[in-house]
Design an enzyme around this catalytic site. Structure first.
Site, PDB file in Angstrom:
ATOM      1  N   GLY A  67       0.829  -1.212   0.000  1.00 22.70           N
ATOM      2  CA  GLY A  67       0.000   0.000   0.000  1.00 22.70           C
ATOM      3  C   GLY A  67       0.861   1.258   0.000  1.00 22.70           C
ATOM      4  N   GLY A  84       1.642   3.281  -2.356  1.00 24.49           N
ATOM      5  CA  GLY A  84       1.389   4.293  -3.383  1.00 24.49           C
ATOM      6  C   GLY A  84       0.456   5.406  -2.954  1.00 24.49           C
ATOM      7  N   ARG A  99      -2.585  -2.799  -5.641  1.00 26.74           N
ATOM      8  CA  ARG A  99      -3.278  -3.402  -6.793  1.00 26.74           C
ATOM      9  C   ARG A  99      -3.134  -2.556  -8.054  1.00 26.74           C
ATOM     10  N   ASP A 124      -1.768  -7.879  -5.235  1.00 27.37           N
ATOM     11  CA  ASP A 124      -2.931  -7.908  -4.345  1.00 27.37           C
ATOM     12  C   ASP A 124      -2.547  -8.811  -3.173  1.00 27.37           C
ATOM     13  N   PHE A 179     -14.274   0.317   5.814  1.00 26.57           N
ATOM     14  CA  PHE A 179     -15.357   1.292   5.617  1.00 26.57           C
ATOM     15  C   PHE A 179     -16.281   1.200   6.817  1.00 26.57           C
ATOM     16  N   TYR A 198      -7.969   0.563  18.009  1.00 27.97           N
ATOM     17  CA  TYR A 198      -9.111  -0.325  18.270  1.00 27.97           C
ATOM     18  C   TYR A 198      -8.761  -1.800  18.047  1.00 27.97           C
ATOM     19  N   PRO A 233      -1.582   4.084  14.820  1.00 19.64           N
ATOM     20  CA  PRO A 233      -1.815   5.518  14.640  1.00 19.64           C
ATOM     21  C   PRO A 233      -3.224   5.909  15.079  1.00 19.64           C
ATOM     22  N   ARG A 269     -13.708   6.851   3.405  1.00 18.18           N
ATOM     23  CA  ARG A 269     -14.452   5.661   3.819  1.00 18.18           C
ATOM     24  C   ARG A 269     -14.914   5.690   5.272  1.00 18.18           C
TER      25      ARG A 269
HETATM   26  C1  HXC Z   1     -21.375  -2.303   3.045  1.00 19.29           C
HETATM   27  C2  HXC Z   1     -19.833  -2.756   1.370  1.00 19.29           C
HETATM   28  C3  HXC Z   1     -19.420  -1.401   1.349  1.00 19.29           C
HETATM   29  C4  HXC Z   1     -20.090  -0.486   2.248  1.00 19.29           C
HETATM   30  C5  HXC Z   1     -18.227  -2.488  -0.104  1.00 19.29           C
HETATM   31  N1  HXC Z   1     -19.064  -3.387   0.454  1.00 19.29           N
HETATM   32  N2  HXC Z   1     -18.433  -1.265   0.421  1.00 19.29           N
HETATM   33  N3  HXC Z   1     -20.787  -3.213   2.195  1.00 19.29           N
HETATM   34  N4  HXC Z   1     -21.041  -0.978   3.073  1.00 19.29           N
HETATM   35  N5  HXC Z   1     -19.770   0.806   2.303  1.00 19.29           N
HETATM   36  C6  HXC Z   1     -19.163  -4.807   0.141  1.00 19.29           C
HETATM   37  C7  HXC Z   1     -19.504  -5.078  -1.334  1.00 19.29           C
HETATM   38  O1  HXC Z   1     -20.896  -4.951  -1.595  1.00 19.29           O
HETATM   39  C8  HXC Z   1     -19.005  -6.502  -1.501  1.00 19.29           C
HETATM   40  O2  HXC Z   1     -19.865  -7.430  -0.915  1.00 19.29           O
HETATM   41  C9  HXC Z   1     -17.741  -6.508  -0.635  1.00 19.29           C
HETATM   42  O3  HXC Z   1     -17.906  -5.443   0.310  1.00 19.29           O
HETATM   43  C10 HXC Z   1     -16.485  -6.264  -1.453  1.00 19.29           C
HETATM   44  O4  HXC Z   1     -16.623  -5.047  -2.140  1.00 19.29           O
HETATM   45  P1  HXC Z   1     -15.828  -4.719  -3.492  1.00 19.29           P
HETATM   46  O5  HXC Z   1     -16.108  -3.316  -3.861  1.00 19.29           O
HETATM   47  O6  HXC Z   1     -16.098  -5.785  -4.503  1.00 19.29           O
HETATM   48  O7  HXC Z   1     -14.309  -4.952  -2.977  1.00 19.29           O
HETATM   49  P2  HXC Z   1     -12.938  -4.406  -3.495  1.00 19.29           P
HETATM   50  O8  HXC Z   1     -13.067  -3.862  -4.897  1.00 19.29           O
HETATM   51  O9  HXC Z   1     -11.966  -5.479  -3.238  1.00 19.29           O
HETATM   52  O10 HXC Z   1     -12.640  -3.129  -2.561  1.00 19.29           O
HETATM   53  C11 HXC Z   1     -12.297  -3.283  -1.204  1.00 19.29           C
HETATM   54  C12 HXC Z   1     -12.881  -2.170  -0.318  1.00 19.29           C
HETATM   55  C13 HXC Z   1     -12.529  -0.762  -0.873  1.00 19.29           C
HETATM   56  C14 HXC Z   1     -12.305  -2.390   1.091  1.00 19.29           C
HETATM   57  C15 HXC Z   1     -14.393  -2.324  -0.288  1.00 19.29           C
HETATM   58  O11 HXC Z   1     -13.052   0.232  -0.034  1.00 19.29           O
HETATM   59  C16 HXC Z   1     -11.041  -0.568  -1.032  1.00 19.29           C
HETATM   60  O12 HXC Z   1     -10.467  -0.866  -2.078  1.00 19.29           O
HETATM   61  N6  HXC Z   1     -10.349  -0.066   0.008  1.00 19.29           N
HETATM   62  C17 HXC Z   1      -8.873   0.115   0.013  1.00 19.29           C
HETATM   63  C18 HXC Z   1      -8.432   1.357   0.724  1.00 19.29           C
HETATM   64  C19 HXC Z   1      -9.011   1.585   2.083  1.00 19.29           C
HETATM   65  O13 HXC Z   1     -10.044   1.000   2.473  1.00 19.29           O
HETATM   66  N7  HXC Z   1      -8.398   2.481   2.826  1.00 19.29           N
HETATM   67  C20 HXC Z   1      -8.832   2.852   4.152  1.00 19.29           C
HETATM   68  C21 HXC Z   1      -7.913   2.304   5.178  1.00 19.29           C
HETATM   69  S1  HXC Z   1      -8.245   3.236   6.590  1.00 19.29           S
HETATM   70  P3  HXC Z   1     -20.965  -8.274  -1.796  1.00 19.29           P
HETATM   71  O14 HXC Z   1     -21.622  -9.189  -0.809  1.00 19.29           O
HETATM   72  O15 HXC Z   1     -21.910  -7.244  -2.362  1.00 19.29           O
HETATM   73  O16 HXC Z   1     -20.191  -9.014  -2.844  1.00 19.29           O
HETATM   74  C22 HXC Z   1      -8.060   2.395   7.985  1.00 19.29           C
HETATM   75  C23 HXC Z   1      -8.089   3.350   9.183  1.00 19.29           C
HETATM   76  C24 HXC Z   1      -8.252   2.724  10.511  1.00 19.29           C
HETATM   77  O17 HXC Z   1      -7.911   1.225   8.021  1.00 19.29           O
HETATM   78  C25 HXC Z   1      -8.527   3.660  11.688  1.00 19.29           C
HETATM   79  C26 HXC Z   1      -8.802   5.127  11.399  1.00 19.29           C
HETATM   80  C27 HXC Z   1      -8.936   6.035  12.596  1.00 19.29           C
HETATM   81  P1  NAP Z   2      -5.025   4.389   2.111  1.00 17.50           P
HETATM   82  O1  NAP Z   2      -4.326   5.537   1.485  1.00 17.50           O
HETATM   83  O2  NAP Z   2      -6.366   4.004   1.618  1.00 17.50           O
HETATM   84  O3  NAP Z   2      -4.023   3.152   2.032  1.00 17.50           O
HETATM   85  C1  NAP Z   2      -4.394   1.847   1.859  1.00 17.50           C
HETATM   86  C2  NAP Z   2      -3.467   1.252   0.829  1.00 17.50           C
HETATM   87  O4  NAP Z   2      -3.680  -0.150   0.768  1.00 17.50           O
HETATM   88  C3  NAP Z   2      -3.677   1.800  -0.571  1.00 17.50           C
HETATM   89  O5  NAP Z   2      -2.434   2.201  -1.115  1.00 17.50           O
HETATM   90  C4  NAP Z   2      -4.243   0.623  -1.362  1.00 17.50           C
HETATM   91  O6  NAP Z   2      -3.761   0.659  -2.706  1.00 17.50           O
HETATM   92  C5  NAP Z   2      -3.681  -0.547  -0.582  1.00 17.50           C
HETATM   93  N1  NAP Z   2      -4.491  -1.756  -0.719  1.00 17.50           N
HETATM   94  C6  NAP Z   2      -5.815  -1.895  -0.447  1.00 17.50           C
HETATM   95  N2  NAP Z   2      -6.203  -3.141  -0.715  1.00 17.50           N
HETATM   96  C7  NAP Z   2      -5.111  -3.809  -1.156  1.00 17.50           C
HETATM   97  C8  NAP Z   2      -4.885  -5.137  -1.580  1.00 17.50           C
HETATM   98  N3  NAP Z   2      -5.861  -6.038  -1.629  1.00 17.50           N
HETATM   99  N4  NAP Z   2      -3.623  -5.494  -1.948  1.00 17.50           N
HETATM  100  C9  NAP Z   2      -2.628  -4.573  -1.916  1.00 17.50           C
HETATM  101  N5  NAP Z   2      -2.777  -3.314  -1.522  1.00 17.50           N
HETATM  102  C10 NAP Z   2      -4.015  -2.928  -1.154  1.00 17.50           C
HETATM  103  O7  NAP Z   2      -5.193   4.599   3.709  1.00 17.50           O
HETATM  104  P2  NAP Z   2      -4.185   5.098   4.847  1.00 17.50           P
HETATM  105  O8  NAP Z   2      -4.969   5.979   5.732  1.00 17.50           O
HETATM  106  O9  NAP Z   2      -2.919   5.564   4.266  1.00 17.50           O
HETATM  107  O10 NAP Z   2      -3.929   3.753   5.651  1.00 17.50           O
HETATM  108  C11 NAP Z   2      -2.639   3.147   5.739  1.00 17.50           C
HETATM  109  C12 NAP Z   2      -2.568   2.247   6.955  1.00 17.50           C
HETATM  110  O11 NAP Z   2      -2.715   3.008   8.146  1.00 17.50           O
HETATM  111  C13 NAP Z   2      -3.654   1.181   7.010  1.00 17.50           C
HETATM  112  O12 NAP Z   2      -3.108  -0.010   7.554  1.00 17.50           O
HETATM  113  C14 NAP Z   2      -4.655   1.752   7.964  1.00 17.50           C
HETATM  114  O13 NAP Z   2      -5.434   0.773   8.590  1.00 17.50           O
HETATM  115  C15 NAP Z   2      -3.718   2.435   8.947  1.00 17.50           C
HETATM  116  N6  NAP Z   2      -4.332   3.478   9.763  1.00 17.50           N
HETATM  117  C16 NAP Z   2      -4.645   4.666   9.212  1.00 17.50           C
HETATM  118  C17 NAP Z   2      -5.181   5.660  10.023  1.00 17.50           C
HETATM  119  C18 NAP Z   2      -5.493   7.022   9.494  1.00 17.50           C
HETATM  120  O14 NAP Z   2      -5.977   7.858  10.247  1.00 17.50           O
HETATM  121  N7  NAP Z   2      -5.243   7.302   8.222  1.00 17.50           N
HETATM  122  C19 NAP Z   2      -5.395   5.403  11.391  1.00 17.50           C
HETATM  123  C20 NAP Z   2      -5.071   4.169  11.915  1.00 17.50           C
HETATM  124  C21 NAP Z   2      -4.519   3.206  11.089  1.00 17.50           C
HETATM  125  P3  NAP Z   2      -4.601   0.101  -3.985  1.00 17.50           P
HETATM  126  O15 NAP Z   2      -5.979   0.634  -3.848  1.00 17.50           O
HETATM  127  O16 NAP Z   2      -3.824   0.606  -5.162  1.00 17.50           O
HETATM  128  O17 NAP Z   2      -4.531  -1.393  -3.902  1.00 17.50           O
END
Ligand code: HXC
Ligand code: NAP
Length: 293
Positions: free
Chosen positions: A22, A24, A47, A73, A105, A156, A197, A208
């Site tokens: 991740g 990028g 990805r 991935d 999310f 958490y 963090p 999200r």
């Molecule tokens: C309910 C949802 C949903 C939503 C997706 N789904 N979004 N369900 N509410 N908002 C469901 C879909 O309907 C599907 O289920 C399944 O989840 C997979 O969805 P896809 O879109 O096909 O998956 P995919 O393309 O692999 O995308 C994965 C993703 C997407 C997690 C849904 O958001 C993503 O690519 N995220 C990567 C980056 C990311 O999330 N960054 C945030 C990290 S922040 P069904 O049953 O319909 O097939 C973090 C911070 C922590 O971790 C703490 C912060 C303080």
């Molecule tokens: P982000 O920019 O959305 O980063 C998530 C990264 O994961 C993206 O680069 C995404 O790239 C990659 N990723 C997602 N699914 C993947 C898969 N299946 N295979 C490979 N790569 C994948 O979010 P961020 O806030 O920087 O989060 C980074 C880390 O910090 C995460 O572990 C998150 O839980 C943690 N964190 C963040 C916060 C915050 O406040 N931001 C707080 C606590 C913890 P692609 O979409 O190109 O695959």
């Protein structure tokens, strides 16, 4: 106070090769930038290869360092093994694995399909497992020492959290993996640490977890005793320290960097912060008057 200053000396990561999953976007990109500034070769994976190639060019120009972009991935063990093979072909060895990739999310749990829950577990927990097993077994087979795995979790992971249940479940697993392998694989020269963090604004997380419609209502900075969100360089400083040899005696630790956010939610009497200063004289007098009861 300049908390965005760069902490380590210029050559702190010279000679190290670091894989950032991740890498990028968001925090992964910020940590990668600093690692390159400190002399490391960095392999960024996710990805989306077009995004990674753009970031590679941008960061090589900005830092003068070396970066390799590899599509992978983390949910797919074959892709992880292929990424690892290419990294070794390019640099001969990898010293540090940073498991940063995540998916998340907000949603009431009863609205989640089984596949939605699996998707988060697969990225966060199984993705970390796929990378850790692949890199760890190679380090054992080749007897490479002084290696380390750094996992990005959240606070958490141990408190749990409503509305992000798959993520909390997965991050708790990653934390357990960190602590377990810190003991089991120390004999092979590997260290395992984690960073938890608090809120650090990134597009990926904010889109999200704090969608536009609720962003004004839920100002995360207000939850933090220090009354601000984190700056990316603060996290990068900590990650660079944990990736460097300066942290050679740190193993099995999770370091929280959240301005005191999670403890504020935990302490039973923390709500008393809302009491105005002027009321304390009155309260003290009332409490003292009860002394003889
Ligand atoms: C309910 C949802 C949903 C939503 C997706 N789904 N979004 N369900 N509410 N908002 C469901 C879909 O309907 C599907 O289920 C399944 O989840 C997979 O969805 P896809 O879109 O096909 O998956 P995919 O393309 O692999 O995308 C994965 C993703 C997407 C997690 C849904 O958001 C993503 O690519 N995220 C990567 C980056 C990311 O999330 N960054 C945030 C990290 S922040 P069904 O049953 O319909 O097939 C973090 C911070 C922590 O971790 C703490 C912060 C303080
Ligand atoms: P982000 O920019 O959305 O980063 C998530 C990264 O994961 C993206 O680069 C995404 O790239 C990659 N990723 C997602 N699914 C993947 C898969 N299946 N295979 C490979 N790569 C994948 O979010 P961020 O806030 O920087 O989060 C980074 C880390 O910090 C995460 O572990 C998150 O839980 C943690 N964190 C963040 C916060 C915050 O406040 N931001 C707080 C606590 C913890 P692609 O979409 O190109 O695959």
């Amino acid at each position: 106070m300049n908390y965005t200053a760069k902490m380590l000396r210029d050559d702190a990561l010279k000679g190290k090769t670091i894989v950032v999953t991740g890498g990028g976007s968001g925090l992964g990109k910020s940590m990668t930038t600093y690692f390159m500034e400190l002399g490391a070769n960095v392999i960024i994976t996710s990805r989306n290869i077009e995004k990674l190639e753009r970031v590679k060019t941008e960061l090589e120009t900005e830092t003068g360092g070396t970066c390799l972009a590899l599509a992978c991935d983390v949910r797919n063990i074959k892709e992880v093994e292929a990424m690892h093979k290419k990294a070794i072909e390019a640099f001969g060895k990898v010293d540090v694995l940073l498991n940063n990739a995540a998916g998340n999310f907000i949603s009431p749990t009863e609205r989640l399909s089984a596949n939605a829950f699996d998707t988060i577990i697969d990225i966060v927990l199984k993705g970390t497992k796929n990378c850790t097993l692949t890199f760890g077994k190679h380090w054992i087979d080749t007897k490479q020492k002084n290696t380390s795995v750094l996992n990005i979790v959240t606070t958490y992971a141990w408190t749990g959290s409503a509305y992000v249940v798959p993520s909390a479940t997965a991050k708790a697993g990653v934390l357990a993996m960190t602590r377990s392998l810190a003991v089991e694989w120390a004999k092979y020269g590997m260290r395992f640490n984690a960073i938890a963090p608090g809120p650090f604004p990134t597009k990926g997380a904010w889109d999200r977890l704090l969608p536009e419609d609720i962003r004004d209502k839920f100002d995360l900075a207000k939850k933090v005793p220090l009354k601000r969100v984190g700056a990316h360089q603060e996290l990068s400083n900590l990650a660079a320290y944990l990736a460097s040899d300066f942290s050679a005696y740190m193993n099995g630790e999770v370091i929280t960097i959240d301005g005191g956010e999670w403890l504020k939610g935990a302490g039973q009497m923390n709500l008393l912060e809302q009491i105005p200063e002027a009321l304390w004289d009155q309260l003290e007098a009332a409490i003292r008057s009860k002394k003889s009861n």
